[in-house]
Structures are given as C-alpha cells and as structure tokens.
Scaffold this motif. Structure first.
Motif, PDB file in Angstrom:
ATOM      1  N   CYS A 130     -10.129  -5.243   9.562  1.00 21.27           N
ATOM      2  CA  CYS A 130      -9.165  -4.468   8.777  1.00 21.27           C
ATOM      3  C   CYS A 130      -8.120  -5.395   8.183  1.00 21.27           C
ATOM      4  O   CYS A 130      -7.620  -6.294   8.850  1.00 21.27           O
ATOM      5  CB  CYS A 130      -8.503  -3.439   9.663  1.00 21.27           C
ATOM      6  SG  CYS A 130      -7.167  -2.572   8.846  1.00 21.27           S
ATOM      7  N   VAL A 131      -7.793  -5.192   6.895  1.00 24.76           N
ATOM      8  CA  VAL A 131      -6.806  -6.043   6.247  1.00 24.76           C
ATOM      9  C   VAL A 131      -5.534  -5.252   5.959  1.00 24.76           C
ATOM     10  O   VAL A 131      -4.700  -5.687   5.166  1.00 24.76           O
ATOM     11  CB  VAL A 131      -7.359  -6.621   4.939  1.00 24.76           C
ATOM     12  CG1 VAL A 131      -8.582  -7.474   5.232  1.00 24.76           C
ATOM     13  CG2 VAL A 131      -7.697  -5.521   3.966  1.00 24.76           C
ATOM     14  N   ALA A 132      -5.391  -4.110   6.574  1.00 25.27           N
ATOM     15  CA  ALA A 132      -4.186  -3.291   6.435  1.00 25.27           C
ATOM     16  C   ALA A 132      -3.902  -2.935   4.989  1.00 25.27           C
ATOM     17  O   ALA A 132      -2.766  -2.947   4.537  1.00 25.27           O
ATOM     18  CB  ALA A 132      -2.984  -3.987   7.079  1.00 25.27           C
ATOM     19  N   CYS A 133      -4.978  -2.629   4.239  1.00 28.09           N
ATOM     20  CA  CYS A 133      -4.756  -2.269   2.848  1.00 28.09           C
ATOM     21  C   CYS A 133      -4.234  -0.838   2.712  1.00 28.09           C
ATOM     22  O   CYS A 133      -3.779  -0.445   1.659  1.00 28.09           O
ATOM     23  CB  CYS A 133      -6.054  -2.400   2.056  1.00 28.09           C
ATOM     24  SG  CYS A 133      -7.279  -1.187   2.533  1.00 28.09           S
ATOM     25  N   GLN A 134      -4.331  -0.100   3.769  1.00 27.60           N
ATOM     26  CA  GLN A 134      -3.744   1.253   3.865  1.00 27.60           C
ATOM     27  C   GLN A 134      -4.398   2.286   2.946  1.00 27.60           C
ATOM     28  O   GLN A 134      -3.836   3.335   2.692  1.00 27.60           O
ATOM     29  CB  GLN A 134      -2.237   1.205   3.602  1.00 27.60           C
ATOM     30  CG  GLN A 134      -1.537   0.435   4.699  1.00 27.60           C
ATOM     31  CD  GLN A 134      -0.056   0.337   4.460  1.00 27.60           C
ATOM     32  OE1 GLN A 134       0.360   0.031   3.358  1.00 27.60           O
ATOM     33  NE2 GLN A 134       0.709   0.593   5.493  1.00 27.60           N
ATOM     34  N   ILE A 135      -5.585   1.956   2.463  1.00 30.86           N
ATOM     35  CA  ILE A 135      -6.290   2.950   1.639  1.00 30.86           C
ATOM     36  C   ILE A 135      -6.667   4.159   2.494  1.00 30.86           C
ATOM     37  O   ILE A 135      -6.462   5.309   2.114  1.00 30.86           O
ATOM     38  CB  ILE A 135      -7.550   2.329   1.006  1.00 30.86           C
ATOM     39  CG1 ILE A 135      -7.139   1.249   0.020  1.00 30.86           C
ATOM     40  CG2 ILE A 135      -8.384   3.380   0.319  1.00 30.86           C
ATOM     41  CD1 ILE A 135      -8.294   0.517  -0.598  1.00 30.86           C
ATOM     42  N   ILE A 152      -0.410   3.052   9.775  1.00 28.94           N
ATOM     43  CA  ILE A 152      -0.648   1.609   9.709  1.00 28.94           C
ATOM     44  C   ILE A 152       0.661   0.886   9.390  1.00 28.94           C
ATOM     45  O   ILE A 152       1.434   1.347   8.552  1.00 28.94           O
ATOM     46  CB  ILE A 152      -1.683   1.273   8.619  1.00 28.94           C
ATOM     47  CG1 ILE A 152      -3.018   1.940   8.941  1.00 28.94           C
ATOM     48  CG2 ILE A 152      -1.887  -0.230   8.510  1.00 28.94           C
ATOM     49  CD1 ILE A 152      -4.037   1.828   7.848  1.00 28.94           C
ATOM     50  N   PHE A 173      -1.944   0.040  14.175  1.00 23.23           N
ATOM     51  CA  PHE A 173      -2.966   0.906  13.585  1.00 23.23           C
ATOM     52  C   PHE A 173      -3.210   2.031  14.582  1.00 23.23           C
ATOM     53  O   PHE A 173      -3.822   1.825  15.616  1.00 23.23           O
ATOM     54  CB  PHE A 173      -4.254   0.109  13.332  1.00 23.23           C
ATOM     55  CG  PHE A 173      -5.204   0.809  12.396  1.00 23.23           C
ATOM     56  CD1 PHE A 173      -5.782   2.018  12.751  1.00 23.23           C
ATOM     57  CD2 PHE A 173      -5.519   0.267  11.158  1.00 23.23           C
ATOM     58  CE1 PHE A 173      -6.644   2.666  11.892  1.00 23.23           C
ATOM     59  CE2 PHE A 173      -6.385   0.923  10.294  1.00 23.23           C
ATOM     60  CZ  PHE A 173      -6.939   2.115  10.659  1.00 23.23           C
ATOM     61  N   CYS A 232     -13.001   2.720   2.893  1.00 24.62           N
ATOM     62  CA  CYS A 232     -12.603   1.380   3.321  1.00 24.62           C
ATOM     63  C   CYS A 232     -13.441   0.338   2.579  1.00 24.62           C
ATOM     64  O   CYS A 232     -14.660   0.326   2.679  1.00 24.62           O
ATOM     65  CB  CYS A 232     -12.781   1.211   4.817  1.00 24.62           C
ATOM     66  SG  CYS A 232     -12.385  -0.462   5.345  1.00 24.62           S
ATOM     67  N   ALA A 256     -14.347  -2.022   7.651  1.00 19.72           N
ATOM     68  CA  ALA A 256     -13.564  -2.285   8.851  1.00 19.72           C
ATOM     69  C   ALA A 256     -13.481  -1.078   9.766  1.00 19.72           C
ATOM     70  O   ALA A 256     -13.206  -1.216  10.956  1.00 19.72           O
ATOM     71  CB  ALA A 256     -12.160  -2.713   8.463  1.00 19.72           C
ATOM     72  N   ILE A 257     -13.707   0.101   9.242  1.00 15.98           N
ATOM     73  CA  ILE A 257     -13.538   1.305  10.065  1.00 15.98           C
ATOM     74  C   ILE A 257     -14.847   2.070  10.034  1.00 15.98           C
ATOM     75  O   ILE A 257     -15.464   2.207   8.976  1.00 15.98           O
ATOM     76  CB  ILE A 257     -12.317   2.119   9.560  1.00 15.98           C
ATOM     77  CG1 ILE A 257     -11.960   3.238  10.525  1.00 15.98           C
ATOM     78  CG2 ILE A 257     -12.539   2.653   8.158  1.00 15.98           C
ATOM     79  CD1 ILE A 257     -10.573   3.800  10.287  1.00 15.98           C
TER      80      ILE A 257
END
Ligand code: SF4
Ligand code: SF4
Lengths: 401, 166, 209
Positions: free
Chosen positions: C62-67, C79, C100, C117, C121-122
C-alpha cells in the motif's frame, strides 16, 4: 374432583387413581373444614406445574421434529441430545432486559401477557384429565372453557394496541379478526357434540363415549358427523391458537412478530407460554369431545391408567400441530377469511343439520349411509364448485404492478 | 350479601365509572370489559353458571372486541384534549336517573309482587334449554328473526353498490 | 378434491422426518465448530493488506494513495499518510500508510476498495471467525492486523494471486528494462562527455520481492 365411585375397569385402582389418592392422602392431614379448599389448591398447583413442564418439553421436541422434517438435526448442543435447551431458553428469557417502548401504554402493556396466561390457565380447570381427575366439574364446563378462550382475544388486542407499534397493532387486528372468524365454527362443532351427548359437562361427554363395541370405542370421531366436526374443529383450533398455516398474526415476513413485537424478556416468554398452553388446552378439549377423553382406544388397553391416555392423546395432537407447521405455508389474509366464512361456516351449519338427522333417525345402518353421503357429497361439491374462483390462485395486484 | 358480593359490586361499579370517565377511548373500552367481567362474576356468585359464562363469552369475547374494533377502525385512539363531558350532560344525567329509578322501583316491587321462592332453585343448563325451547320458544324465535334481519341489513349496508368503483 | 394437496405435503414431511433418522445422507448439516468445509476460492469476507517478503512493515504494498478510502461506500477505511518514504517493490520510494484502519463492523464486503486499488495492495480475506469480546475496539482492525503475506494470499485465492503476481512481475520487468535503458543512455551520455558522472543510475533494482 368427582366423588363418583370408580366404575368397572381392569386397571388397579391404585394406579389409575394414583394422583387422586395422593391428593386425598395429603389433604387428610388438615382439619376437615379446610380439606376442600386445600384439595383445590393442590390441583391448581399440579396444573400449574405439569403444563408448563409439558410446554418446555414440547418446545424442544418441536424444534427437533421441525428440524427432522427439513432434514436438519435441530437443537443438539445443550445437554444430552439438546434436551436442556428449554432450560437455557428459560434462563435467557428471565435474564434478558425487559424493554418497554417509550410511548407504550405501560399499564396495559404490562397486563396483557398476564391476562393471557391467566385466562389460558383457567381453561384447564374443566378438562377431565383422567378418571375422576377434573378440577371443577361444572355443569356448563364446555361453556366455561370457551368463555375463557374468548377472553384471551382481548389480551392479544391489549398487547398489540398498548405497544404503539404499527406491526403490533396490525398483528393484533389480524389475530382478533382471525380468532373471531374461527370461533364461530369452533363453537358450532362443539354444539354437534352437545346435541348428541346431551350435556355441557365435560366428564359427562367423556362418559357418553366410554362404551365399546367389541374392542372398538364409541368415540364421536368414529361417526360421520363426528369426523366432519372433528376436522372442522381441528382447522378452527389451529386458527384459534395462531399456529401455522394460520399464523398470520405473527407472520415474520410481513409484520415482524405481530402483537408481541414490542415484548422482550420474561413478558415475551409469557406470551410464548400462553400460546403453547392454549395449544394444550384446545387439544385437551378436542380429545375430550371427539377422541373419548381419557378412555382407552381399544377395550383391552384399559389396563393402562386413564391419565396416561389423556396425556398421550394430547401429545399426539400436539405432534400433528407440529407436523402441519412443518408442512404448510402461511395463508393470505383474504384466503383465511374466505375459507372461514365461505367454506368452514356453511359446512359446519350443514353438519349441525346432519347431526340432528343422526340423532332422530335412530339406531341402524341407514343413518350411517345417509349422513355420510350428505357430508361427503357436500364436501366434494363445495370443494370443487364452491371454492372455484375464490381467489386461491396467484394474487392480482390492483395498485402495484 | 357476602363480602364477595361487595368486592364484585365495587369492581363492577368502578369499571363502569372508569368507562365513562377515562379520556382515552380504548381505555374506556377496556374498563367496560372489567365491568362486564364483574357482572359475570356476580352472576356466578349467584350460582347462575350458564348466564355467567355466557356473559363472559358474549360480552368479553365478542362485544368488547367489537367495541375496540369500532374504535380503532373509525376515529383513531387519540386522547381528546377537551374534557370528556358533552355539553348536554345534564339531560343525559336526568335520563339516566329516570331509567335507574324505574328499574330500581321494578326490582324493589318484584320482591312484593312475586311470591318468594322457598328454596334457592337449582337451575341446570338442561332446565334452561327446556325452558327456552318450550315455554319461551316464541320470544326466542322472534329474537332470532330480529337478529337475522339485523345481520342481513348489516351485510347490505356493507355491500359494494353495483356500478360504483370499489 | 379439497385437502388433497395438504395430505400430499404431510406425506412428504413425514417421509423427511422418518428418513432423516434412517439415512444419514439426508442430513446436510455441517456441525460447524467441530466439522468444517473448506472455504471456496472466490469467498470474500473483509479486506486485508498484502505485503511481500517476511517483514510486513517493509513489504507493505500500500502506498497510502487513499483512493480506497475515498471510494469505500460506507467510509470504513481510515488512512494516514506517512511523512517519509520507503521503497516499493520496484524500488521506487513511496509513501506508506502510517495508519490504516478498517472498521469491519461497518464494512459491507463490497470489494470496491480492491477494485479501485492501483497497487494490488488490498485484497479480500476469507477469514470469518472474527468474533470478539471487545465491544468497542475489537472490530476496528489496524494495519498490523490487516497485513497478511503474499503467501497467505496465494493460499486463499491461488488463481487470482497468480494473475496478480504475473502482472506485478511484468511491471517490474518493464521498470527494470526502463531503468537499464536509462542507465545505458546515461552511460552513453557520460561516455560522450568523456567524464564519469557522479550520479547513480536511477532507481536501484532489487527492493524486496
Ligand atoms: S469491501 Fe467495501 S465496504 Fe469494505 S472496506 Fe472495501 S470498499 Fe469499504
Ligand atoms: S490500499 Fe490501495 S488504494 Fe488504498 S491507499 Fe493503499 S494503495 Fe491506495
């Protein structure tokens, strides 16, 4: 209790009258002036203990039986084979929070389950549960029984109305409408029995059926009018006790739980108890009226004590209730009403006429033939022609399409 | 006049009064049921089993239900804000008092006019049946006719008129 | 005749009633805690976060892009982006989720987070025995509880995981090829300048895989 001397039978008196003698023995310790009252109290205690015990047993057997009918195991976790399930259920309902809706009419909400259980219990007072085993041998016992069961309707209404919940109110209205509609045929079928037995007293009705021809008993169900009455009685009794397929007042898919939607904890348990007790008492009255009460099904089976027969007959009819519940889907409200007023009621009235015919045609085979032909003919005719186009088909929607 | 009689009398009168004085109509109906039950118990107290049970069966089992149904299906069950007394309460009171005095007078006179029965008669259901279909068969039939015509009338009133949408 | 159907139905249930005592195959019940049936490959319960390698914190995809946080219909994902960066599977420095959380008491298992995603990642878990005696925090899963290894993913959804791996590998190969090309170009450039460049070849390959 009846003071009548024990009549001819082959079972040892000590077994047949075990409970009566036990009660007399217990009472004999008291001064004579107290004895009648103490006897009544003992009988009441016995009734109040035995039937809730049966209720507990029935709930677990019902759930297991229904499971088996649907190829499941049913409850099998609590205790050996799951037989302690009712104990667990009881503890759960006793310790659950008792929720009363904020807008509810608190007094009426509280009184409804109480009046229900009390009136249902009263019905047991006149049931002869064995030879000489009747709490109140009333001259108008049958009338007493039905007046008590009529009083339960009001508690159902009270429960539904006081909850201030649309589902409760709808359920109560359904329940009351259904009970009123089916009470008419229920009472009329018992009138047929009263016409033949010539008495409203339940022990006398049992006595009238206690003879045997060869080994076969003189139960009323073994006559054409008796069979017809019994069938109508069974249908009406199912409707009176809100059992499937007549369980519209509690139809989960439509109105949550009907009139007891807003009841929880112990009050709900009381409703549950009341419903099953009503089932027992109506089975008891059906057994008394049509199945010879406590008399044995075959003359040589008289070696078994009378109370055993009464309770086994009641349990068999409970099994049939459960069996029907496992089989039949719920009716629709209009089907229910159509069936009550357009089929059951006319058929019952006709049956009353046939019963009168039976009464006045005297002994002989002619009355068997005549009444059977009339009843079967009319049944087939009404089933074929009368119920034709009575909205039993798929539903047509007037507003939503 | 046993103490039981007084208890039942108080219960009946209290039920009746509550039926008149309570504000909520459904409460009134339920209070009326209490009065009916008290009356039935009074009958039973007098050893009139048949009448007592019939009272419960018909009045509590049917009439009370009919009353609550009528209340629910018509006006709703809201509690009226104003008092429960209508404006013509005085006229009503006079009429009620008149009826009550006539009935009371008749009851009191009956003790003098009718010879007192020596012993309490034991009336069984059988006797009632014989009396109804023997000596009193004509009144019975007239009542039956009246009720039948009332039922037919009710059905006609409730029937859909032809040609009108349902 | 009226009532015929009822009798037929009663006979059927009677047959079931008696039959269930005689033949065991009628009873389809699986007595759950003792007996279990294996979960189906396409079963899905709640989401989890995939990581590569053996260290969940380092390997988290996960790159924490928050999509997913924005797309989640009942808004049960929370997040917080990290301040620093860590290298992702191709070695590119990326943000990672400092926090997260998924509130699985709210999650409706719609799988939308998985669909949106862009970093694989998820994914959806098949673990359903989540009962807890902690009424307040028990169903709020944090990133450590959510992190499950790629091997676990392979175990529960083998087909899907193979597809994902193939996609990621081809992406990685493309990135490596690009990096090599870039390095070559840089080398050629520096050769042209006839002066060794102090700059490192851009993204170092390797990372965690
Ligand atoms: S599965 Fe649906 S509800 Fe659950 S976290 Fe993902 S997007 Fe949200
Ligand atoms: S799980 Fe995927 S979509 Fe959600 S923040 Fe991480 S990388 Fe972005």
């Amino acid at each position: 209790m009846l003071a009548a001397p024990v009549s001819t039978h082959s079972v040892p008196v000590i077994v047949d009258q075990a409970f009566v003698l036990f009660k007399d023995w217990l009472v004999s310790f008291l001064p004579p002036s107290w004895r009648p009252a103490a006897g009544v109290v003992l009988c009441v205690i016995a009734i109040v203990c035995v039937f809730p015990g049966l209720f507990a047993l029935t709930t677990v057997f019902e759930r297991k039986g229904l499971g088996r009918m649907q190829n499941r195991y049913g409850p099998n976790r609590v205790g050996p084979y799951g037989f302690f399930q009712p104990v667990a259920d009881g503890i759960k309902s006793l310790t659950k929070e008792d929720v009363v809706p904020l807008n509810a009419d608190v007094v009426v909400h509280f009184l409804a389950p109480l009046t229900l259980v009390v009136t249902v219990f009263m019905g047991f007072a006149v049931l002869p549960m064995g030879r000489n085993m009747v709490l109140a041998n009333l001259d108008a016992g049958l009338l007493f029984f039905f007046s008590m069961s009529a009083a339960t309707e009001l508690s159902v209404f009270m429960a539904g109305w006081s909850s201030r919940n649309k589902y409760s109110l709808l359920g109560a209205m359904r329940a009351v409408a259904q009970m009123i509609s089916y009470e008419v045929p229920l009472l009329l079928t018992t009138v047929a029995v009263v016409m033949i037995a010539g008495s409203l007293s339940l022990p006398k009705i049992v006595a009238a059926q206690s003879g045997y021809t060869g080994v076969f008993p003189h139960w009323y169900i073994f006559t054409p009018w008796g069979l017809a009455s019994f069938l109508v009685f069974a249908i009406a009794a199912t409707a009176e006790t809100n059992r499937s397929p007549f369980d519209l007042p509690e139809g989960e898919s439509e109105i949550v739980a009907g009139y007891h939607t807003e009841y929880s904890g112990f009050k709900f348990a009381l409703f549950f108890l009341g419903e099953y007790l009503a089932m027992f008492s109506i089975s008891g009255i059906g057994v008394t009226l049509f199945l010879g009460g406590w008399s044995a099904p075959l003359s040589f089976l008289n070696v078994v004590p009378s109370w055993f027969w009464f309770f086994s007959k009641v349990m068999v009819s409970i099994f049939v209730f459960i069996w029907m519940r496992g089989t039949l889907p719920r009716l629709r409200q209009d089907q229910l009403m159509n069936f009550a007023w357009k089929f059951v009621l006319p058929f019952t009235l006709l049956n009353l006429g046939v019963t009168a015919l039976w009464r006045f045609m005297g002994e002989g085979w002619a009355r068997w033939v005549v009444s059977s032909v009339i009843l079967v003919g009319v049944y087939v005719f009404m089933g074929r022609v009368g119920m034709f186009k009575k909205h039993f088909g798929p539903r047509s929607y007037r507003y939503a399409e | 006049m046993s103490p039981i009689f007084y208890v039942l009398a108080v219960l009946t009168v209290a039920g009746g009064l509550a039926a008149v004085l309570l504000k909520n109509t459904v409460h009134c109906a339920l209070a009326l049921t209490v009065a009916f039950a008290g009356l039935a118990l009074l009958f039973l107290n007098l050893d009139a089993q048949f009448v007592g049970f019939a009272q419960i069966l018909i009045y509590i089992g049917a009439v009370a239900i009919l009353v609550v149904f009528a209340i629910l299906l018509t006006r709703g069950t809201e509690t009226p804000q104003a008092g429960v007394f209508s404006r013509s309460w005085f006229v009503g009171l006079v009429i009620a008092a008149g009826v009550f005095s006539v009935l009371g007078w008749a009851v009191l006179q009956s003790a003098r006019v009718l010879p007192q029965p020596s012993a309490i008669p034991s009336v069984t259901v059988h006797d009632i049946g014989v009396a109804l279909l023997g000596r009193y068969v004509l009144p019975l039939e007239i009542v039956a006719l009246l009720l039948t015509s009332a039922t037919i009338g009710a059905v006609i009133v409730a029937m859909h008129e032809k040609g009108r949408p349902q | 005749m009226l009532g015929e159907g009822i009798l037929k139905g009663m006979a059927e249930t009677a047959k079931n009633f008696a039959g269930s005592f005689v033949s065991e195959d009628r009873l389809t019940t699986v007595e759950y805690p003792e007996q279990r049936i294996p979960t189906f490959e396409n079963a899905r319960v709640f989401p989890f976060l995939v990581y590569d390698g053996s260290d969940w914190a380092a390997g988290m995809r996960c790159v924490a892009c928050q999509i997913c946080e924005k797309e989640c219909p009942p808004k049960c994902i929370y997040i917080e982006k990290s301040q620093d960066k860590k290298p992702d599977f191709v070695g590119k420095p990326q943000f990672y989720p400092a926090r997260f959380d998924i509130d699985v008491s709210v999650c409706m298992s719609c799988q939308i987070c998985v669909e949106v995603c862009p970093f694989e990642a998820i994914k959806m878990d098949t673990e359903f025995e989540l009962a807890t005696d902690n009424r307040f925090g028990g169903l709020l899963l944090d990133r450590e509880e959510l992190a499950k290894s790629n091997e676990y993913y392979h175990r529960i959804h083998p087909t899907e995981a193979d597809e994902v791996d193939a996609r990621l590998n081809s992406e990685k190969a493309a990135a490596e090829a690009k990096a090599k090309a870039a390095a070559q170009a840089a080398a050629a450039k520096s050769a042209d300048a006839a002066k060794p460049s102090p700059a490192k070849p851009a993204p170092s390959t390797g990372g965690e895989d």
